[in-house]
Design an enzyme around this catalytic site. Structure first.
Site, PDB file in Angstrom:
ATOM      1  N   ASP A 412       9.978 -23.638  33.013  1.00 18.19           N
ATOM      2  CA  ASP A 412       9.766 -24.680  32.022  1.00 18.19           C
ATOM      3  C   ASP A 412      10.179 -24.223  30.626  1.00 18.19           C
ATOM      4  OD1 ASP A 412       8.419 -27.212  31.089  1.00 18.19           O
ATOM      5  OD2 ASP A 412       7.145 -25.748  30.062  1.00 18.19           O
ATOM      6  N   GLU A 465      14.961 -25.188  33.078  1.00 14.36           N
ATOM      7  CA  GLU A 465      14.963 -26.386  32.247  1.00 14.36           C
ATOM      8  C   GLU A 465      15.397 -25.928  30.860  1.00 14.36           C
ATOM      9  OE1 GLU A 465      12.150 -29.747  30.135  1.00 14.36           O
ATOM     10  OE2 GLU A 465      11.400 -27.752  30.612  1.00 14.36           O
TER      11      GLU A 465
END
Length: 735
Positions: A412, A465
């Site tokens: 993330d 990401e």
């Protein structure tokens, strides 16, 4: 008493401030006498019992100036012996092993590797481990707190009294450890620390805790790691071949807390066991190859969706125990579904029981808030340049991959890690050693994580990401890349969603937004993500984004999904988007499953299922996903008609696929599209089909080419292109 224990030691033991309790408590030889000392503030009397014979050997006397401290010598004993302590409180008597009679568990190699920040099996030595030690069953606790003056393990077993079980310091490692006999799986505990300046700190959950209490409670729970017999050998042996860049990877992103709930039972979320049957069978039926779970590492606040974790090593108890989570993993693998976890090494919250100021100092985080605080999320940033912190995080990645057979990690907020000025104004950040904005320590950490993960765990995948143009995210580390297997294509996502939300009459002015991604589509190994972030915070659901009314909204969405599955790149779709969830996602509520009974919503669901099957079964749509030779424009400039046509190619000998999208509500009849090869082109999928909720307009299942030049090709097909549709044609093989 002074011949058994001096007053200074006695006072420090009774106040829980002794820096080396093992040098005082337990069994010791003092002036050739076998001496015992024990601390128990709630006992009236303490006796020493010989373990072998069961006979009482000595009665320990009370220290006059140290409440709860008992000491004495064993008559006629000259050598150490195995013993137990017998406690008396009023009319109640019980026996227990003495934690202070046991030697250390950590070995010299462990100490060396911990000090170097190079212990890749760090979770096997830190945390709480159920074991037999020196012939006795119990749990070994170990925690890193180098600046603490004292660390104790506390729980119901000692009345949450930090004076009772202070731990043994392991010198330069900064680790404290203790073996607690008699404790096992399910025991609730925390650590109580006295900081560097003598202050009593808030009790802390275990950074390596493998289990946690149900929120809002915050203690760690002992969970046994070993003893599980995995039944997924077949999957583990073949997953490497299924996660390569030439494979059809289609990911279903799920928030376990809101995929489905049980309204009859207080609207509770499903358990790991229930997900193992319901979610796994659904994802399998829908043709997805992977599940991706939003973070399941333990977290205190439901509203963070798991992106503010406190217990990186604990699967959240919200859905069951660690062992039940493993059963879910096995169910995925039994169904030939890969399991990817969202992993959050980018930040952590300041909750008092967490990592912040863990030993009274900025241990895991930076001391300077300009380096160690995320203004967007009000969270702390890990100090990636500290060897022990980097080791903690690298080992955590390996923990999930090795201990729980996870197939991949989606990391993330990578961009927030890569840049020191991420979301910060001038003067609010600290440049790197070269004066630049890149976080060199975070870059090195990510490279190390990927190198170690791929090097030590066969067949796994890591996905970033990453929302900037940082070069080489999915390039190998030895080619100066970050070493990820894949990267989310955030540029494609932003451009294509911006385009599809335009009124069709205006789309011709934004035509480039659907073609621009092809200028960089092969610079990384891309995943095309329609994730949870696109259907929250007022952005609306996917169907709400679509212009028009009623059926036209659904036609827009179907055409868009067709375009997405025809575009180079692996696929990711957030739960609910596959059946056109009516409203944006709410983490406190179940998806609106009743909508699937509606023809239009059920039609979108059918389309996604068929797109997945087509993607899986058609080599040209996935074999060269990440290579430029796998894509060829036929028409990229038909802005007035808002038509896009392209070819997908597989390896040599693979039949090509023609993809045509029409993003206007106007049917294009007898529309010629150039093709590279003469022959019959079979219509494999039409998003306007009746089973998808469309008007069933199309080409009767095929189109034969003619030697009529079009789109710069000598041959072409004449197509009926329904309004707001995407069509797939595959060249029929001829014998």
């Amino acid at each position: 008493m002074t011949d058994v224990i001096n007053d200074d030691d006695a006072q420090k033991i009774s106040t829980g401030s002794h820096p080396d309790p093992f040098s005082v408590l337990g069994q010791h030889i003092v002036d050739t006498k076998v001496t015992h000392r024990a601390y128990h503030p709630n006992a009236d009397a303490v006796n020493v019992v010989d373990t072998k014979t069961g006979r009482t050997i000595a009665s320990l006397g009370r220290a006059s100036n140290a409440h709860g401290l008992f000491a004495g010598t064993a008559p006629r004993r000259k050598n150490p012996f195995a013993y137990r302590l017998k406690f008396t409180k009023g009319d109640h008597t019980w026996e227990a092993e003495d934690p202070y009679r046991f030697g250390p568990v950590l070995g010299e190699l462990d100490e060396h590797l911990i000090t170097e920040g190079a212990h890749l099996d760090l979770w096997k030595v830190l945390g709480a481990h159920v074991m037999d030690h020196e012939g006795v069953a119990g749990t070994h606790f170990a925690v890193w707190a180098p600046n603490a003056q004292r660390v104790s393990v506390v729980g119901d077993f000692n009345g949450w009294d930090g004076r009772r079980n202070p731990m043994r310091g392991r010198g330069q490692t900064g680790v404290w450890e203790i073996f607690m006999p008699g404790l096992g799986d399910g025991e609730v505990y925390k650590y109580e620390l006295i900081g560097a300046h003598g202050e009593l700190l808030p009790q802390k959950a275990d950074p390596f805790g493998f289990g946690s209490e149900h929120p809002p409670k915050t203690a760690s729970v002992v969970r046994k790691l070993d003893g599980h017999t995995w039944a997924d050998r077949k999957w583990m042996g073949k997953r490497a071949a299924l996660q390569r860049i030439d494979q059809p990877i289609s990911i279903y992103e799920v928030h376990l807390g809101s995929w489905k709930r049980v309204p009859e039972e207080g609207n509770r979320p499903l358990s790991y066991f229930e997900h193992a049957t319901q979610l796994v069978s659904y994802a399998k039926d829908m043709g997805f190859t992977h599940l991706e779970l939003m973070p399941i590492s333990e977290f205190p606040f439901d509203g963070s969706w798991g992106y503010q974790p406190v217990g990186l090593y604990a699967p959240t108890i919200r859905h069951g125990t660690l062992e039940e989570f493993r059963a879910f993993v096995e169910a995925c693998h039994a169904a030939d579904l890969g399991l990817i976890l969202d992993w959050v090494p980018g930040h952590f919250p300041e909750d008092k029981h967490g990592l912040g100021q863990f030993d009274g100092t900025p241990l895991y985080e930076h001391a300077d808030r300009k380096e160690g605080f995320h203004p967007d999320w009000n969270t702390l940033v890990y100090n990636y340049g500290r060897a022990e912190v980097s080791n903690y995080l690298v080992a955590n990645a390996l923990y999930w991959l090795k201990e729980h057979h996870i197939d991949g990690l989606r990391v993330d907020a990578v961009a927030s890690m890569l840049y020191r000025d991420y979301s910060r104004k001038d003067g609010e950040w600290v440049p790197n050693k070269d004066g630049g904005r890149e976080n060199l320590e975070a870059i090195a950490f990510l490279q190390r994580t990927n190198t170690v993960a791929y090097g030590s765990t066969t067949g796994i995948v890591t996905i970033a990401e990453e929302s900037t143009a940082f070069p080489g995210v999915s390039a190998p580390v030895d080619h100066d890349g970050l070493g990820f297997g894949f990267k989310w294509n955030m540029g494609w996502m932003n451009d294509s969603l911006s385009y599809i939300q335009e009124d069709p009459i205006n789309r011709k002015y934004h035509h480039h937004k659907m073609t621009f991604a092809l200028h960089y589509a092969f610079t990384e190994n891309f995943v095309l993500p329609i994730s949870h972030d696109e259907v929250v915070h007022g952005k609306g659901s996917m169907i709400e984004k679509m212009p028009g009314e009623g059926d036209e909204k659904f036609a827009n969405l179907r055409a868009y999904y067709g375009y997405m599955w025809g575009h180079p790149g692996k696929k990711l779709l957030f739960m609910g988007c596959e059946f056109a969830q009516g409203v944006e996602w709410n983490h406190d509520e179940s998806l609106n499953w009743h909508l699937t009974e509606h023809p239009q919503h059920g039609g979108v669901q059918n389309l996604v299922r068929d797109l997945n099957m087509l993607f899986r079964d058609t080599p040209a749509l996935h074999q060269l996903d990440c290579k430029p030779e796998g894509f060829e424009w036929i028409e990229e400039g038909s802005a007035e008609e808002s038509i896009f046509a392209w070819l997908r190619h597989g390896t040599k000998g693979t039949a090509p696929v023609l993809v045509v999208s029409n993003f206007t509500p106007v049917e294009r009849s007898a529309r010629r599209i150039g093709v590279p090869l003469a022959g019959r082109w079979i219509e494999r999928l039409n998003s306007d089909a009746a089973r998808y909720g469309g008007g069933d307009r199309g080409n009767m299942g095929f189109a034969d080419s003619k030697q009529i030049a079009s789109s710069g090709r000598a041959n072409s097909v004449s197509l009926i292109i329904p309004p707001l549709s995407t069509l797939f044609f595959e060249l029929e093989e001829t014998s």
